[in-house]
Design an enzyme around this catalytic site. Structure first.
Site, short mmCIF file in Angstrom:
data_model
loop_
_atom_site.label_atom_id
_atom_site.label_comp_id
_atom_site.label_asym_id
_atom_site.label_seq_id
_atom_site.Cartn_x
_atom_site.Cartn_y
_atom_site.Cartn_z
N CYS A 62 0.84 -1.20 0.00
CA CYS A 62 0.00 0.00 0.00
C CYS A 62 0.87 1.25 0.00
O CYS A 62 2.10 1.19 0.08
CB CYS A 62 -0.91 -0.01 1.22
SG CYS A 62 -0.02 0.14 2.79
N ALA A 65 3.23 1.55 2.84
CA ALA A 65 4.43 0.73 2.67
C ALA A 65 5.44 1.43 1.78
O ALA A 65 6.65 1.37 2.01
CB ALA A 65 4.05 -0.62 2.07
N ARG A 96 13.38 -4.66 5.73
CA ARG A 96 14.09 -4.70 4.45
C ARG A 96 15.61 -4.76 4.59
O ARG A 96 16.33 -4.64 3.63
CB ARG A 96 13.72 -3.49 3.60
CG ARG A 96 12.25 -3.49 3.21
CD ARG A 96 11.98 -2.44 2.17
NE ARG A 96 12.48 -2.80 0.87
CZ ARG A 96 13.04 -1.95 0.01
NH1 ARG A 96 13.21 -0.71 0.36
NH2 ARG A 96 13.45 -2.35 -1.17
N HIS A 195 5.60 6.16 -2.74
CA HIS A 195 6.90 6.72 -3.10
C HIS A 195 6.75 8.18 -3.53
O HIS A 195 7.52 9.06 -3.11
CB HIS A 195 7.52 5.95 -4.27
CG HIS A 195 7.65 4.48 -4.05
ND1 HIS A 195 7.54 3.57 -5.07
CD2 HIS A 195 7.87 3.76 -2.92
CE1 HIS A 195 7.69 2.35 -4.59
NE2 HIS A 195 7.89 2.44 -3.28
#
Length: 493
Positions: A62, A65, A96, A195
């Site tokens: 989403c 994220a 990550r 982003h």
């Protein structure tokens, strides 16, 4: 089955689509394609960045994220608040492997989890006061932090908390940047919009902080690494090569990066963009506002590394151009030895990829350096400009798939029978149980780095270790078991 021509690949796509109802079949057909290198634009063959079909499994994330998990989270000296219920913050924490240098809780906070932990009363009465109180307490508990970001979760957008007002008020009180990020998960069709939103918040709340400050002494060779998240130490391997060719890396976003580095980026001479999908927005902004050019680069595998070093050097004088050649030559014996060792063990093996960000196209060259062929690739949340870049990297008549469903991916794998799959954690155990060697290509399966010449040696070792592991001889694939059963049935008939 080995796909060798366009007709066979197109027939496979049609066979996989047959199971869908007509409306879903028409939609999904737009997202599956046979590669054609002669095309200049991918929109003539594939559709992307569209909402996933309800009821059809997707492995997308989403907007939250995309912002918290990718862009903002790795900035190490800031505290990133997950504003909303505790779940989003918990499941996005330290996932990550963004390596960093520092002391956790003192000058780095990447693996710590800060959440406003919304409850029912916060939904009813709002969370502004709670958020302001939280920022005040954080500043008292961790006085060495350099700033705060507010990563809003879905309920915040629904109830209308004024996080911008809280950010302005608390920023004055603690005398540090507080950045509101409207990255509620429901925004957009995937993490991709997260982003973009994160980039916009950097543009609006951080990037101009030192516009009128000329105290930083610049050089003609200042660059910034943008879109490298230092997974397994990737950015460190990349930085070695850039500095050895004579460049000065002023900023590194956002893996092992700091707020001060972001603030200094407008003063560099060239932005080096690794993950185009997550950071092209801010690179374009700096080009428009500050006149800083940007260039994409690919540090996976010696062929692409050499191409990229020369491309980067072309923006500078002969000193840097000579430096690039010197670096390529310095590591030649090292990467030739890696190829000599692993290529005989990997030659001719076929790979299928399904990843996010830059990986579906960037790692193709590294596989080719080892004599391997990528026969299928696709993006979780790519846009058509990603596919524009991919069709030239892939061979003709290979498979390209966008937001591929679990069903489609499994069926493609059953028919194509690749020797290795590179995808994410959600796919890993499915394909391993099918007896297919698998590498988790989001975070390098707890290994890395994979960038740079140092990373290439690890990449080659990992692919060999996975593909040639003797354990696969003890796992029988479903289709092999089916063939055996049919043979036995025929023999007993």
């Amino acid at each position: 089955m080995t796909l060798i021509n366009r007709e066979e690949t197109e027939a496979l796509i049609q066979e996989v689509l047959e199971v869908y109802p007509e409306k879903a079949r028409k939609d999904r057909a737009k997202h599956l394609a046979t590669n054609d290198q002669s095309l200049e634009k991918s929109n003539k063959c594939i559709t992307s960045n569209r909402k996933s079909l309800p009821g059809v499994m997707t492995i997308r994330g989403c907007a939250y994220a995309g912002s918290k998990g990718v862009v903002w989270g790795p900035i190490k000296d800031m505290i990133h608040i997950s504003h909303g219920p505790v779940g989003c913050g918990q499941y996005s924490r330290a996932g990550r492997r963004n390596y960093y240098v520092g002391t956790t809780g003192v000058n780095t906070f990447g693996t710590m989890n800060f959440t406003s932990d919304f409850q029912e009363k916060d939904i009813v009465f709002g969370g502004d006061k709670k958020l302001a109180k939280m920022i005040e307490e954080i500043d008292q508990l961790f006085p060495l932090h350099k700033g705060v970001s507010i990563q809003s979760e879905c309920p915040i957008g629904l109830i209308g908390d004024d996080i911008e007002a809280v950010a302005k008020k608390t920023s004055k009180e603690i005398n540090k940047p507080v950045v509101p990020v409207r990255c509620e998960g429901f925004r957009g069709v995937s993490q991709s919009l997260g982003h973009h939103i994160a980039n916009d918040s950097i543009r609006d709340w951080v990037l101009g902080n030192r516009d009128n400050d000329n105290s930083f002494e610049t050089t003609p060779y200042d660059v910034a690494i943008i879109g490298d998240y230092n997974i397994g130490g990737d950015a460190w391997s990349s930085r070695i090569l850039l500095e050895e060719m004579g460049l000065r890396v002023v900023a590194q976003w956002s893996g092992d990066g700091t707020l001060a580095e972001i603030e200094l980026t407008p003063k560099v001479k060239l932005n080096l963009l690794h993950c185009y999908r997550s950071m092209n927005y801010i690179s374009r902004h700096m080009e428009e506002k500050y006149g800083i050019p940007w260039v994409e680069y690919n540090f996976f595998g010696p062929t692409k590394i050499a191409e990229s070093l020369r491309k980067i050097a072309s923006y500078f004088d002969d000193k840097i151009k000579e430096g690039a050649e010197r670096v390529i030559e310095k590591y030649r014996a090292e990467y030739d030895a890696v190829i000599a060792k692993y290529r005989p063990r990997l030659e001719g093996k076929r790979v299928m990829l399904y990843v996010g960000g830059l990986r579906p196209r960037h790692v193709i060259g590294a596989y080719e350096d080892l004599g391997m062929e990528v026969v299928g690739t696709g993006y979780e949340f790519g846009h058509n400009d990603d596919y524009d870049r991919t069709i030239k990297e892939m061979g003709n008549a290979t498979l390209i798939y966008d937001d591929v469903t679990g069903y489609e991916f499994e069926e493609f794998v059953k028919k194509v029978k690749p020797d290795l799959i590179g995808s994410g954690i959600k796919e890993k155990y499915i394909f391993q149980k099918m007896g297919i060697p698998f590498r988790q290509m989001h975070s390098w399966d707890y290994s890395g780095p994979y960038h740079g010449y140092d990373g290439f040696a690890i990449f080659a070792r990992d692919m060999d270790m996975t593909l040639n592991n003797p354990c696969w001889a003890f796992v029988k694939t479903p289709w092999a078991a089916s063939d055996d059963a049919e043979t036995a049935l025929a023999a007993n008939a």
